[in-house]
Design an enzyme around this catalytic site. Structure first.
Site, mmCIF file in Angstrom:
data_model
loop_
_atom_site.group_PDB
_atom_site.id
_atom_site.type_symbol
_atom_site.label_atom_id
_atom_site.label_comp_id
_atom_site.label_asym_id
_atom_site.label_seq_id
_atom_site.Cartn_x
_atom_site.Cartn_y
_atom_site.Cartn_z
ATOM 1 N N ASN A 1 -6.550 -1.726 12.795
ATOM 2 C CA ASN A 1 -6.324 -1.018 11.532
ATOM 3 C C ASN A 1 -4.914 -0.442 11.404
ATOM 4 O O ASN A 1 -4.374 -0.376 10.301
ATOM 5 C CB ASN A 1 -7.351 0.119 11.403
ATOM 6 C CG ASN A 1 -6.949 1.124 10.346
ATOM 7 O OD1 ASN A 1 -7.072 0.880 9.143
ATOM 8 N ND2 ASN A 1 -6.407 2.263 10.773
ATOM 9 N N ASP B 1 2.341 3.384 21.177
ATOM 10 C CA ASP B 1 3.277 3.057 20.102
ATOM 11 C C ASP B 1 3.413 1.542 20.043
ATOM 12 O O ASP B 1 3.931 0.924 20.979
ATOM 13 C CB ASP B 1 4.638 3.715 20.385
ATOM 14 C CG ASP B 1 5.602 3.515 19.225
ATOM 15 O OD1 ASP B 1 5.358 2.625 18.373
ATOM 16 O OD2 ASP B 1 6.606 4.257 19.174
ATOM 17 N N TYR C 1 6.065 -5.858 4.302
ATOM 18 C CA TYR C 1 4.627 -5.550 4.292
ATOM 19 C C TYR C 1 3.810 -6.751 3.809
ATOM 20 O O TYR C 1 2.825 -7.148 4.438
ATOM 21 C CB TYR C 1 4.383 -4.340 3.393
ATOM 22 C CG TYR C 1 2.953 -3.831 3.428
ATOM 23 C CD1 TYR C 1 2.467 -3.188 4.552
ATOM 24 C CD2 TYR C 1 2.100 -4.000 2.334
ATOM 25 C CE1 TYR C 1 1.164 -2.713 4.590
ATOM 26 C CE2 TYR C 1 0.798 -3.524 2.371
ATOM 27 C CZ TYR C 1 0.331 -2.877 3.492
ATOM 28 O OH TYR C 1 -0.963 -2.420 3.534
ATOM 29 N N LYS D 1 1.027 -8.925 5.997
ATOM 30 C CA LYS D 1 -0.401 -8.985 5.663
ATOM 31 C C LYS D 1 -0.847 -10.415 5.334
ATOM 32 O O LYS D 1 -1.956 -10.814 5.679
ATOM 33 C CB LYS D 1 -0.714 -8.033 4.508
ATOM 34 C CG LYS D 1 -0.524 -6.558 4.859
ATOM 35 C CD LYS D 1 -1.406 -6.100 6.011
ATOM 36 C CE LYS D 1 -1.346 -4.588 6.246
ATOM 37 N NZ LYS D 1 -2.193 -4.138 7.340
HETATM 38 N N1 LIG Z 1 -4.312 3.177 1.932
HETATM 39 C C1 LIG Z 1 -4.266 2.047 1.248
HETATM 40 O O1 LIG Z 1 -4.254 2.049 0.006
HETATM 41 C C2 LIG Z 1 -4.251 0.719 1.964
HETATM 42 C C3 LIG Z 1 -4.434 -0.425 1.216
HETATM 43 C C4 LIG Z 1 -4.454 -1.651 1.864
HETATM 44 C C5 LIG Z 1 -4.316 -1.707 3.233
HETATM 45 N N2 LIG Z 1 -4.121 -0.563 3.951
HETATM 46 C C6 LIG Z 1 -3.976 -0.695 5.411
HETATM 47 O O2 LIG Z 1 -4.786 0.271 6.052
HETATM 48 C C7 LIG Z 1 -4.268 0.530 7.355
HETATM 49 C C8 LIG Z 1 -4.247 2.033 7.564
HETATM 50 O O3 LIG Z 1 -3.328 2.602 6.655
HETATM 51 P P1 LIG Z 1 -3.601 3.963 5.874
HETATM 52 O O4 LIG Z 1 -3.359 3.693 4.444
HETATM 53 O O5 LIG Z 1 -4.894 4.550 6.291
HETATM 54 O O6 LIG Z 1 -2.339 4.839 6.356
HETATM 55 P P2 LIG Z 1 -2.130 5.959 7.435
HETATM 56 O O7 LIG Z 1 -3.038 7.100 7.181
HETATM 57 O O8 LIG Z 1 -0.661 6.196 7.442
HETATM 58 O O9 LIG Z 1 -2.584 5.295 8.811
HETATM 59 C C9 LIG Z 1 -1.740 4.502 9.575
HETATM 60 C C10 LIG Z 1 -2.195 4.535 11.036
HETATM 61 O O10 LIG Z 1 -1.371 3.628 11.780
HETATM 62 C C11 LIG Z 1 -0.845 4.293 12.905
HETATM 63 N N3 LIG Z 1 0.505 3.833 13.229
HETATM 64 C C12 LIG Z 1 1.622 3.904 12.456
HETATM 65 N N4 LIG Z 1 2.709 3.486 13.139
HETATM 66 C C13 LIG Z 1 2.254 3.113 14.380
HETATM 67 C C14 LIG Z 1 2.897 2.622 15.547
HETATM 68 N N5 LIG Z 1 4.212 2.432 15.609
HETATM 69 N N6 LIG Z 1 2.125 2.371 16.635
HETATM 70 C C15 LIG Z 1 0.788 2.574 16.593
HETATM 71 N N7 LIG Z 1 0.137 3.054 15.534
HETATM 72 C C16 LIG Z 1 0.859 3.335 14.443
HETATM 73 C C17 LIG Z 1 -0.774 5.761 12.513
HETATM 74 O O11 LIG Z 1 -0.780 6.548 13.704
HETATM 75 P P3 LIG Z 1 -0.061 8.007 13.812
HETATM 76 O O12 LIG Z 1 -0.070 8.605 12.437
HETATM 77 O O13 LIG Z 1 -0.895 8.729 14.814
HETATM 78 O O14 LIG Z 1 1.331 7.780 14.292
HETATM 79 C C18 LIG Z 1 -2.046 5.910 11.669
HETATM 80 O O15 LIG Z 1 -3.143 6.192 12.490
HETATM 81 C C19 LIG Z 1 -2.884 -0.133 7.396
HETATM 82 O O16 LIG Z 1 -2.965 -1.346 8.112
HETATM 83 C C20 LIG Z 1 -2.574 -0.411 5.938
HETATM 84 O O17 LIG Z 1 -1.724 -1.504 5.769
HETATM 85 C C21 LIG Z 1 -4.075 0.650 3.344
#
Ligand SMILES: NC(=O)c1ccc[n+]([C@@H]2O[C@H](COP(=O)([O-])OP(=O)(O)OC[C@H]3O[C@@H](n4cnc5c(N)ncnc54)[C@H](OP(=O)(O)O)[C@@H]3O)[C@@H](O)[C@H]2O)c1
Length: 264
Positions: free
Chosen positions: A91, A64, A158, A162
């Site tokens: 990530n 965490d 956020y 970033k």
């Molecule tokens: N999806 C988009 O449109 C988008 C766009 C730009 C950037 N991003 C970036 O992409 C990355 C992944 O996001 P996603 O969109 O794929 O969302 P996601 O599916 O919610 O993935 C987030 C990941 O971060 C982990 N996480 C969350 N809180 C945490 C904590 N306290 N400690 C350790 N790990 C933690 C989660 O682990 P658990 O679920 O196992 O707790 C999950 O594996 C992020 O950095 C996000 O800012 C996403």
């Protein structure tokens, strides 16, 4: 891709969404993967199964990132899984949508910085030390966002996390280039994941995004994986300090009124 076969890569936040996409693509490319998660155990098992189907060796670790005192031990355990690491993909991230005045004491703000910025910083430092001590090169890929460039209401935490991550990418690239360690990033646009699927699949919402996206569609998690694979590979051997925008063209356009008829 050149230079990926056998690479030992730690991917944080691999239990869903983009992290899972990155894991699948790197597995396909022959990497050995340490897959991190926090709460979603079913998700990380699914990612692991998908990676193994693609022939990858995998290990799973939980941490965490809101508990910074656990980060060093987490990294050390990850580095032991395959007797060393060649790359770190920062990530994991959280995306709180909170008006600033609803978080006046900055609890959400602090938590967002802990997960999205402090953890990548601490893990990258530990990884760089690891590479330097072993006299080996390394690559760090930070998953940023288009919100690192420009953001919008409710994204003070956020957007700040970033934008700061992008500066971190640059500064650590400058500091560690002399050791053969590259530090790069991706800035994804809108990529539906389990967390956002319900909202982004609504026709009205989709139409708004698509209208603003020159390539006319959302991104896919595996496409973010392809970008990361490129950055990790020898094809990007002379890239460091830069963050690659992968957004279908979304932020190339200013927020000007749309023309009635955009046919050429
Ligand atoms: N999806 C988009 O449109 C988008 C766009 C730009 C950037 N991003 C970036 O992409 C990355 C992944 O996001 P996603 O969109 O794929 O969302 P996601 O599916 O919610 O993935 C987030 C990941 O971060 C982990 N996480 C969350 N809180 C945490 C904590 N306290 N400690 C350790 N790990 C933690 C989660 O682990 P658990 O679920 O196992 O707790 C999950 O594996 C992020 O950095 C996000 O800012 C996403």
């Amino acid at each position: 891709m050149k230079g990926l076969e056998g690479k030992r890569v730690l991917i944080t936040g691999a239990s869903s969404g983009i992290g899972a996409g990155i894991a699948r693509v790197l597995a396909e490319a022959g990497c050995r993967l340490v897959l991190h998660y926090n709460r979603n155990e079913d998700g990380i098992r699914r990612t692991e199964a998908a990676c193994r189907e693609r022939g990858a060796e995998t290990a799973i670790l939980r941490c965490d990132f809101r508990q910074p005192e656990t980060l060093d031990a987490f990294f050390d355990a990850a580095a032991q899984a395959f007797d060393g690491l060649d790359a770190l993909v920062n990530n994991a991230g959280i995306v709180p949508k909170v008006p600033s005045l609803k978080d006046p004491q900055g609890e959400t703000f602090a938590e967002t910085l802990a997960v999205n910025l402090q953890a990548p910083y601490r893990l990258a430092c530990r990884f760089a030390r690891h590479c330097i001590e072993r006299g080996q090169p390394g690559v760090v890929v930070n998953n940023s966002s288009i919100h690192g460039h420009k953001s919008c209401e409710w994204f003070s935490a956020y957007g700040a996390s970033k934008a700061a991550l992008d500066r971190l990418t640059e500064v650590q690239a400058i500091e560690w280039g002399q050791h053969g360690i590259r530090v790069v990033g991706i800035a994804p646009g809108v990529v539906p994941v389990e967390r956002t699927e319900q909202i982004l699949s609504q026709e009205k919402v989709k139409k708004e995004w698509i209208k603003r996206t020159p390539l006319g569609r959302y991104g896919e998690t595996d496409e973010m994986g392809e970008a990361v694979a490129f950055l990790l590979s020898d094809h990007a051997a002379w890239m460091t300090g830069s963050t690659l925008t992968v957004d279908g063209g979304l932020i190339a356009r200013g927020d000007y009124p749309f023309r009635e008829d955009i046919r050429n």
